[in-house]
Design an enzyme around this catalytic site. Structure first.
Site, PDB file in Angstrom:
ATOM      1  N   ASP A 243     -14.829   7.204  58.820  1.00  8.64           N
ATOM      2  CA  ASP A 243     -14.847   5.774  58.513  1.00  8.64           C
ATOM      3  C   ASP A 243     -15.411   4.977  59.686  1.00  8.64           C
ATOM      4  O   ASP A 243     -15.112   5.273  60.853  1.00  8.64           O
ATOM      5  CB  ASP A 243     -13.404   5.323  58.241  1.00  8.64           C
ATOM      6  CG  ASP A 243     -13.330   3.877  57.791  1.00  8.64           C
ATOM      7  OD1 ASP A 243     -13.742   3.593  56.658  1.00  8.64           O
ATOM      8  OD2 ASP A 243     -12.862   3.031  58.585  1.00  8.64           O
ATOM      9  N   GLU A 300     -19.840   7.440  58.059  1.00  6.35           N
ATOM     10  CA  GLU A 300     -20.166   6.149  57.437  1.00  6.35           C
ATOM     11  C   GLU A 300     -20.884   5.332  58.509  1.00  6.35           C
ATOM     12  O   GLU A 300     -20.259   4.678  59.339  1.00  6.35           O
ATOM     13  CB  GLU A 300     -18.894   5.430  56.978  1.00  6.35           C
ATOM     14  CG  GLU A 300     -19.206   4.181  56.178  1.00  6.35           C
ATOM     15  CD  GLU A 300     -18.118   3.104  56.209  1.00  6.35           C
ATOM     16  OE1 GLU A 300     -18.143   2.215  55.364  1.00  6.35           O
ATOM     17  OE2 GLU A 300     -17.258   3.132  57.112  1.00  6.35           O
TER      18      GLU A 300
HETATM   19  C1  NOJ Z   1     -14.857   1.187  55.627  1.00  6.71           C
HETATM   20  C2  NOJ Z   1     -14.077   1.526  54.396  1.00  6.71           C
HETATM   21  O1  NOJ Z   1     -14.923   2.070  53.429  1.00  6.71           O
HETATM   22  C3  NOJ Z   1     -13.401   0.262  53.940  1.00  6.71           C
HETATM   23  O2  NOJ Z   1     -12.802   0.385  52.683  1.00  6.71           O
HETATM   24  C4  NOJ Z   1     -12.401  -0.155  54.992  1.00  6.71           C
HETATM   25  O3  NOJ Z   1     -11.830  -1.386  54.629  1.00  6.71           O
HETATM   26  C5  NOJ Z   1     -13.065  -0.299  56.369  1.00  6.71           C
HETATM   27  N1  NOJ Z   1     -13.958   0.779  56.674  1.00  6.71           N
HETATM   28  C6  NOJ Z   1     -12.019  -0.352  57.449  1.00  6.71           C
HETATM   29  O4  NOJ Z   1     -11.400   0.878  57.593  1.00  6.71           O
END
Ligand code: NOJ
Length: 586
Positions: A243, A300
């Site tokens: 993430d 990500e």
């Molecule tokens: C990216 C995630 O996909 C999202 O859902 C989340 O709110 C943020 N990162 C913070 O962790």
């Protein structure tokens, strides 16, 4: 200031029955056709994203859970996915849908238990489905014991050094330490109170205040995440989705964004894509590769404007893959789509790792709604909830986009409900909205709940088999979803679900889809035509006229019925070229 209640939710670690082997695949059917060199399972995989809270509710409390997921593994197997990526399922107060984690060694009780997770992993593996978990290294939870310790420890203490605590600016420290803003809106800093309630230092949170950022210069933080990865790798998981992967490392002095030269110098942003981040992923790569059975690290990494910086995450000793969000944001227009595809393929060729393709996820407006709007491009900065959308047009385009995406070289991620053609639910009552963005934006941005509405499975009325009859899903499902249940769509050869099933089947069977080559063929304006391998043709008609496919080969699959070999506007098709013909005549 969020109240500290660390330990309240029981963070004692329970041991599971021990390490198990990773790797599904033993029960997978043999693929037809000549052997194709496949180094790693994720290169051309179809990975299905499960947002547990909204997938299936096994116990009737209105919230999806692991028992529910286990009951649907057969569905995923039949759909033909290679792996499931789970959004965080760990112990969490759910301030941000589980992205605020208290303990990675516990399953959130709303979702189930560690034993159920263990059973789920084993059952999925037995069906030939791999498991990818989410790891959230940028931040933790304000309910975590570490954070509680930090709050009760003095300024400059080792407990505070695991996070970013700083005195405020201004005469009495009443101003935030710098000008950074939270990605969810508002300042990225929250002030703490001392034991007698007197105002104290501030701490950094790039997301909600309940999600304090870790300090990645601190060796304890690094060791903690090494242990988390090992804990789940030891239990057989096949990979991690990382993430906010580009945010971990901060400029050491936490300089003002306004004072940094981030627009001019790559890597100069004080909290995005700092060079120091790559050491973290080199270490994680060593760790992942030390396990047998190919474990995936997929980041990500949102750096859409900077392909060169993006590429650095995919160096041979770093991540195995990274999400490529360019398709998701792209307008439904031939020139724009071609550019995105070409740029992505070009930037990956030199790198080694295969590209990934994503049309939707739990953070973005669903494709059917996006593609039915006047402007079909999408930006995270402006979700445009409530803007008029022609859902019929959107669905037609989403079907074409699915065939385009599933025909590209690389891995494809499918977000639950995408295969049913669900749309964004934009009329959710205010009082039910849970996304912190709604609150943090001062109720101006309705956030992401509209793409997280529970999945319809069966029946004529809510909860549509999401939970037992009579249960109330945590977000209301539209009544029209009676025609979009898995049951209804399975009985309709022209449904989105049947299109996905057929596309996944062909993708698995046709060796051309597992090669890296994609050759563009000339076509008129608004039409995309490319060849995969030597005999497959992909055609997308985004022009304003039907196109004649009669001289282009045998139609294997099309996103809408072709009449007299004419491919309608806003549709795509896969064709088999006659032997030796690398022309499209379009
Ligand atoms: C990216 C995630 O996909 C999202 O859902 C989340 O709110 C943020 N990162 C913070 O962790």
């Amino acid at each position: 200031m969020p109240k500290h209640v660390a330990g309240k939710r029981g963070t004692a670690r329970r041991r599971m029955s021990g390490p198990v082997a990773s790797g599904a695949g033993t029960t997978k059917p043999k693929e037809k056709g000549p052997a194709v060199e496949r180094e790693s399972w994720w290169e051309t995989a179809v990975i299905y994203q499960v947002y547990v809270r909204s997938f299936t509710d096994g116990d009737g409390d209105g919230i999806g859970d692991l028992a529910g997921v286990r009951s649907r593994l057969g569905y995923l197997r039949e759909l033909g996915v290679d792996a499931i990526w789970f959004n965080p399922w760990y112990l969490s107060p759910m301030a941000d849908g589980g992205y605020d984690i208290v303990d990675y060694h516990e399953i959130e009780p709303l979702f189930g238990s560690i034993e159920q997770a263990e059973q789920l992993i084993a059952e999925a593996h037995a069906l030939g489905i791999r498991i990818v978990l989410d790891v959230v290294p940028n931040h933790g939870s304000d309910q975590e014991p570490w954070f509680g310790d930090a709050l009760t420890s003095p300024s400059g203490s080792p407990e505070r050094a695991r996070y970013h605590f700083r005195p405020g600016r201004g005469a009495n420290g009443e101003l935030a330490p710098n000008d950074w803003e939270s990605i969810f809106g508002g300042p990225a800093w929250t002030r703490t109170n001392g034991p007698e309630g007197q105002p104290g230092e501030w701490y950094l949170h790039l997301f909600a205040p309940e999600q304090p950022d870790y300090n990645w210069d601190n060796p304890e933080v690094r060791a903690h995440f090494d242990e988390v990865l090992r804990f789940w790798f030891d239990r057989g998981v096949d990979g991690f989705r990382i993430d906010s992967a580009a945010l971990l490392v901060k400029e050491p002095r936490l300089v003002d964004l306004g004072a940094s030269d981030w627009t001019r110098s790559p890597g100069g942003h004080p909290f995005v894509d700092r060079d120091g981040i790559h050491d973290v992923y080199r270490q994680w790569r060593r760790l992942a590769d030390s396990y047998t059975g190919k474990r995936l690290l997929v980041g990500e990494v949102w750096l859409p404007e900077q392909p060169d910086r993006f590429a650095r995450y995919l160096r041979p000793d770093e991540l195995h893959a990274a999400f490529n969000f360019s398709l998701l944001g792209c307008a439904f227009e031939a020139t724009a789509l071609r550019e995105v595809i070409e740029t992505t393929l070009d930037s990956h060729v030199a790198l080694g790792p295969w590209p990934t393709w994503v049309l939707s996820n739990h953070d973005v407006v669903r494709p059917v709604t996006r593609y039915g709007r006047c402007g079909t491009a999408f930006s995270m900065d402006d979700r445009r909830i409530g803007e008029a959308s022609d859902l019929e047009l959107g669905a037609r385009r989403a079907r074409a986009a699915a065939l385009l995406t599933l025909s590209l070289p690389g891995a494809v991620y499918i977000y639950q409900g995408e295969e049913l053609g669900l749309w964004e639910v934009e009329e959710l009552p205010d009082e039910l909205l849970e996304d912190p963005i709604w609150r943090r934006s001062g109720h101006t941005d309705r956030g992401r709940d509209g793409c997280r509405v529970p999945i319809p499975w069966t029946g004529q009325e809510a909860p549509f088999g999401f939970g037992p009859d009579g249960s109330t899903p945590w977000l209301p499902q539209p009544a029209q979803w009676k025609d979009f249940t898995v049951e209804a769509e399975s009985a309709d050869a022209g449904s989105m679900l049947e299109l996905y099933r057929a596309a996944l089947r062909l993708r698995r069977l046709e060796p051309a889809f597992r090669t890296r080559e994609l050759r563009w063929l000339p076509a008129r304006d608004g039409v995309l035509v490319y060849c995969r391998g030597t005999d497959l043709l992909v055609v997308a008609n985004l022009s304003d006229q039907p196109i004649d496919l009669s001289r282009s080969g045998e139609v294997l699959l099309s996103s809408a019925p072709t009449q007299e070999a004419k491919l309608p506007v806003d549709c795509a098709a896969w064709l088999r070229l006659p032997a030796g013909r690398l022309r499209s005549d379009l």
